[in-house]
Design a protein around this motif. Structure first.
Motif, PDB file in Angstrom:
ATOM      1  N   LYS A  94       0.836  -1.205   0.000  1.00 23.78           N
ATOM      2  CA  LYS A  94       0.000   0.000   0.000  1.00 23.78           C
ATOM      3  C   LYS A  94       0.871   1.255   0.000  1.00 23.78           C
ATOM      4  CE  LYS A  94      -3.638   2.384   2.610  1.00 23.78           C
ATOM      5  NZ  LYS A  94      -2.906   3.531   3.114  1.00 23.78           N
ATOM      6  N   ALA A  95       1.952   1.236   0.773  1.00 26.17           N
ATOM      7  CA  ALA A  95       2.856   2.392   0.806  1.00 26.17           C
ATOM      8  C   ALA A  95       3.474   2.633  -0.571  1.00 26.17           C
ATOM      9  CB  ALA A  95       3.947   2.163   1.857  1.00 26.17           C
ATOM     10  N   VAL A  96       3.924   1.560  -1.210  1.00 27.63           N
ATOM     11  CA  VAL A  96       4.525   1.673  -2.542  1.00 27.63           C
ATOM     12  C   VAL A  96       3.513   2.205  -3.554  1.00 27.63           C
ATOM     13  CG1 VAL A  96       5.396   0.317  -4.490  1.00 27.63           C
ATOM     14  CG2 VAL A  96       6.311  -0.068  -2.187  1.00 27.63           C
ATOM     15  N   LEU A  97       2.318   1.633  -3.541  1.00 26.55           N
ATOM     16  CA  LEU A  97       1.308   2.027  -4.520  1.00 26.55           C
ATOM     17  C   LEU A  97       0.828   3.460  -4.286  1.00 26.55           C
ATOM     18  CD1 LEU A  97       0.005   0.856  -6.980  1.00 26.55           C
ATOM     19  CD2 LEU A  97      -1.826  -0.071  -5.563  1.00 26.55           C
ATOM     20  N   THR A  98       0.823   3.888  -3.040  1.00 22.60           N
ATOM     21  CA  THR A  98       0.474   5.279  -2.740  1.00 22.60           C
ATOM     22  C   THR A  98       1.462   6.230  -3.419  1.00 22.60           C
ATOM     23  OG1 THR A  98      -0.529   4.684  -0.611  1.00 22.60           O
ATOM     24  CG2 THR A  98       0.182   6.972  -0.882  1.00 22.60           C
ATOM     25  N   ALA A  99       2.752   5.904  -3.339  1.00 26.18           N
ATOM     26  CA  ALA A  99       3.777   6.741  -3.980  1.00 26.18           C
ATOM     27  C   ALA A  99       3.671   6.676  -5.500  1.00 26.18           C
ATOM     28  CB  ALA A  99       5.164   6.309  -3.524  1.00 26.18           C
ATOM     29  N   VAL A 100       3.438   5.483  -6.040  1.00 22.94           N
ATOM     30  CA  VAL A 100       3.386   5.315  -7.498  1.00 22.94           C
ATOM     31  C   VAL A 100       2.187   6.061  -8.094  1.00 22.94           C
ATOM     32  CG1 VAL A 100       3.027   3.631  -9.349  1.00 22.94           C
ATOM     33  CG2 VAL A 100       4.676   3.162  -7.525  1.00 22.94           C
ATOM     34  N   THR A 101       1.032   5.958  -7.459  1.00 24.38           N
ATOM     35  CA  THR A 101      -0.135   6.666  -7.983  1.00 24.38           C
ATOM     36  C   THR A 101       0.038   8.178  -7.879  1.00 24.38           C
ATOM     37  OG1 THR A 101      -1.255   6.366  -5.838  1.00 24.38           O
ATOM     38  CG2 THR A 101      -1.794   4.810  -7.588  1.00 24.38           C
ATOM     39  N   LYS A 102       0.799   8.627  -6.894  1.00 24.45           N
ATOM     40  CA  LYS A 102       1.115  10.046  -6.773  1.00 24.45           C
ATOM     41  C   LYS A 102       1.958  10.500  -7.962  1.00 24.45           C
ATOM     42  CE  LYS A 102       1.173  13.847  -4.142  1.00 24.45           C
ATOM     43  NZ  LYS A 102      -0.053  14.594  -3.812  1.00 24.45           N
ATOM     44  N   ILE A 103       2.937   9.682  -8.339  1.00 24.91           N
ATOM     45  CA  ILE A 103       3.775   9.990  -9.508  1.00 24.91           C
ATOM     46  C   ILE A 103       2.932  10.028 -10.774  1.00 24.91           C
ATOM     47  CG2 ILE A 103       5.605   9.079 -11.000  1.00 24.91           C
ATOM     48  CD1 ILE A 103       6.952   7.977  -8.456  1.00 24.91           C
ATOM     49  N   LEU A 104       2.027   9.067 -10.899  1.00 27.09           N
ATOM     50  CA  LEU A 104       1.209   8.947 -12.107  1.00 27.09           C
ATOM     51  C   LEU A 104       0.087   9.978 -12.161  1.00 27.09           C
ATOM     52  CD1 LEU A 104       0.865   5.052 -12.217  1.00 27.09           C
ATOM     53  CD2 LEU A 104       2.354   6.464 -13.655  1.00 27.09           C
ATOM     54  N   GLY A 105      -0.257  10.559 -11.019  1.00 27.02           N
ATOM     55  CA  GLY A 105      -1.334  11.529 -10.981  1.00 27.02           C
ATOM     56  C   GLY A 105      -2.704  10.906 -11.144  1.00 27.02           C
ATOM     57  N   ILE A 106      -2.856   9.672 -10.646  1.00 27.61           N
ATOM     58  CA  ILE A 106      -4.159   9.010 -10.723  1.00 27.61           C
ATOM     59  C   ILE A 106      -4.637   8.674  -9.311  1.00 27.61           C
ATOM     60  CG2 ILE A 106      -3.712   8.040 -13.005  1.00 27.61           C
ATOM     61  CD1 ILE A 106      -3.148   5.355 -11.695  1.00 27.61           C
ATOM     62  N   GLU A 107      -5.946   8.564  -9.159  1.00 26.01           N
ATOM     63  CA  GLU A 107      -6.538   8.189  -7.877  1.00 26.01           C
ATOM     64  C   GLU A 107      -6.973   6.732  -7.936  1.00 26.01           C
ATOM     65  OE1 GLU A 107      -9.618  10.835  -6.741  1.00 26.01           O
ATOM     66  OE2 GLU A 107      -8.304  12.602  -6.679  1.00 26.01           O
ATOM     67  N   LEU A 108      -6.806   6.041  -6.813  1.00 29.71           N
ATOM     68  CA  LEU A 108      -7.099   4.614  -6.778  1.00 29.71           C
ATOM     69  C   LEU A 108      -7.791   4.273  -5.467  1.00 29.71           C
ATOM     70  CD1 LEU A 108      -6.200   2.502  -8.956  1.00 29.71           C
ATOM     71  CD2 LEU A 108      -4.425   1.796  -7.358  1.00 29.71           C
ATOM     72  N   ASP A 109      -8.802   3.438  -5.532  1.00 30.68           N
ATOM     73  CA  ASP A 109      -9.467   2.951  -4.327  1.00 30.68           C
ATOM     74  C   ASP A 109      -8.548   1.927  -3.659  1.00 30.68           C
ATOM     75  OD1 ASP A 109     -11.068   1.900  -2.351  1.00 30.68           O
ATOM     76  OD2 ASP A 109     -12.797   1.533  -3.643  1.00 30.68           O
ATOM     77  N   MET A 110      -8.118   2.213  -2.448  1.00 29.75           N
ATOM     78  CA  MET A 110      -7.178   1.349  -1.730  1.00 29.75           C
ATOM     79  C   MET A 110      -7.874   0.432  -0.728  1.00 29.75           C
ATOM     80  SD  MET A 110      -3.982   1.996  -2.679  1.00 29.75           S
ATOM     81  CE  MET A 110      -2.874   3.265  -3.288  1.00 29.75           C
ATOM     82  N   THR A 111      -9.207   0.399  -0.736  1.00 31.24           N
ATOM     83  CA  THR A 111      -9.950  -0.317   0.305  1.00 31.24           C
ATOM     84  C   THR A 111      -9.511  -1.773   0.455  1.00 31.24           C
ATOM     85  OG1 THR A 111     -11.873   1.097  -0.097  1.00 31.24           O
ATOM     86  CG2 THR A 111     -12.233  -0.936   1.150  1.00 31.24           C
ATOM     87  N   ALA A 112      -9.462  -2.504  -0.665  1.00 31.89           N
ATOM     88  CA  ALA A 112      -9.116  -3.925  -0.599  1.00 31.89           C
ATOM     89  C   ALA A 112      -7.698  -4.115  -0.072  1.00 31.89           C
ATOM     90  CB  ALA A 112      -9.258  -4.568  -1.979  1.00 31.89           C
TER      91      ALA A 112
END
Length: 266
Positions: free
Chosen positions: A209-227
């Motif tokens: 989750k920490a990694v994907l939070t940083a990656v989506t920030k770089i990409l400028g996209i929002e993602l549902d992290m619930t699962a």
């Protein structure tokens, strides 16, 4: 099968795509992050990679069906006309650590394909093993070119995860997460490695989750992290149990404190 092969299911037409890698490794961090990204974006599988450098075994799937180990390529078309599309790779395994030539061959095949599809930027995801965790896992970053540090720092500004820029000269990034950047650099590609701190011996959704939070920030996209957050809670519970067991074992192995000598006076 004498060499690594890629089977195309379709050839997508993509706009300046970013290539994102998330293969099995420490804590399965990269794989978990990639699978969540694929699931939430409804990315489409378009190619499969098979290699004689993978382990000599098949995987039993649902319905008692066996399949060769493979890596899979997915694509996502960004609905924003000004946005960039994505190519994501994940899969069953990486080449075993002892097979260096195999790593280079497999990564070379990956780069051949994504280069044909217009990739210039690569983001690799994975885990970074640490002996202990203090608080929330951080992510460690390294880039292909010096001038990219400021570029990605700006992208990661106000990121909710702490980003540490690696300055451990002589340190290494093992496997596809490192080779994709190193070999891609020789092909005039650029990019960044994002590794999440993990103890490494559990499936670490918290680090993913920490990694994907940083990656989506770089990409400028929002993602549902619930699962992924639900799996991260399970990770936290397992970690707490492991730490409790470690403390109990330590207490059992510690020698008893010596009795104080009688220092009274006659």
């Amino acid at each position: 099968m004498k060499e690594t092969m890629i089977y195309l299911l379709e050839r997508p037409q993509l706009r300046d795509p970013v290539f994102i890698e998330g293969l099995p490794g420490i804590g399965l961090v990269g794989k978990l992050a990639a699978e969540h990204l694929i699931q939430e974006l409804n990315a489409v599988k378009f190619a499969e990679l098979y290699s004689p450098h993978f382990m000599h075994q098949v995987i039993i799937k649902k319905g008692s069906i066996v399949e060769l180990m493979k890596n899979e390529f997915y694509y996502w078309v960004n609905p924003d006309e000004n946005g960039r599309d994505l190519i994501i790779i994940t899969g069953d395994q990486q080449v075993p650590p002892t097979d260096s030539p195999g790593h280079y061959e497999v990564v070379g095949k990956m780069l051949d394909l994504v280069q044909e599809l217009g990739v210039r930027e690569i983001i690799t995801m994975g885990g970074y093993q640490v002996p202990e965790l203090q608080g929330e896992p951080r992510v460690l970053a390294a880039v292909t070119h010096e001038e990219l540090v400021d570029y990605y720092k700006e992208k990661l500004k106000d990121c909710s995860v702490e980003v540490v820029w690696r300055e451990d000269e002589g340190g290494a990034i093992v496997g596809a997460a490192g080779l994709l950047l190193g070999m891609g650099k020789l092909r005039s590609m650029y990019g960044i490695s994002i590794l999440g701190e993990s103890l490494g011996y559990i499936v670490d959704a918290k680090a993913a989750k920490a990694v994907l939070t940083a990656v989506t920030k770089i990409l400028g996209i929002e993602l549902d992290m619930t699962a992924l957050e639900e799996r991260a809670k399970e990770t936290e519970e397992i970690l707490q149990k492991v730490q409790e067991m470690q403390r109990a074992m330590l207490e059992q192995t510690m020698p008893p404190a010596p009795e104080e000598e009688d220092r009274g006076y006659l």
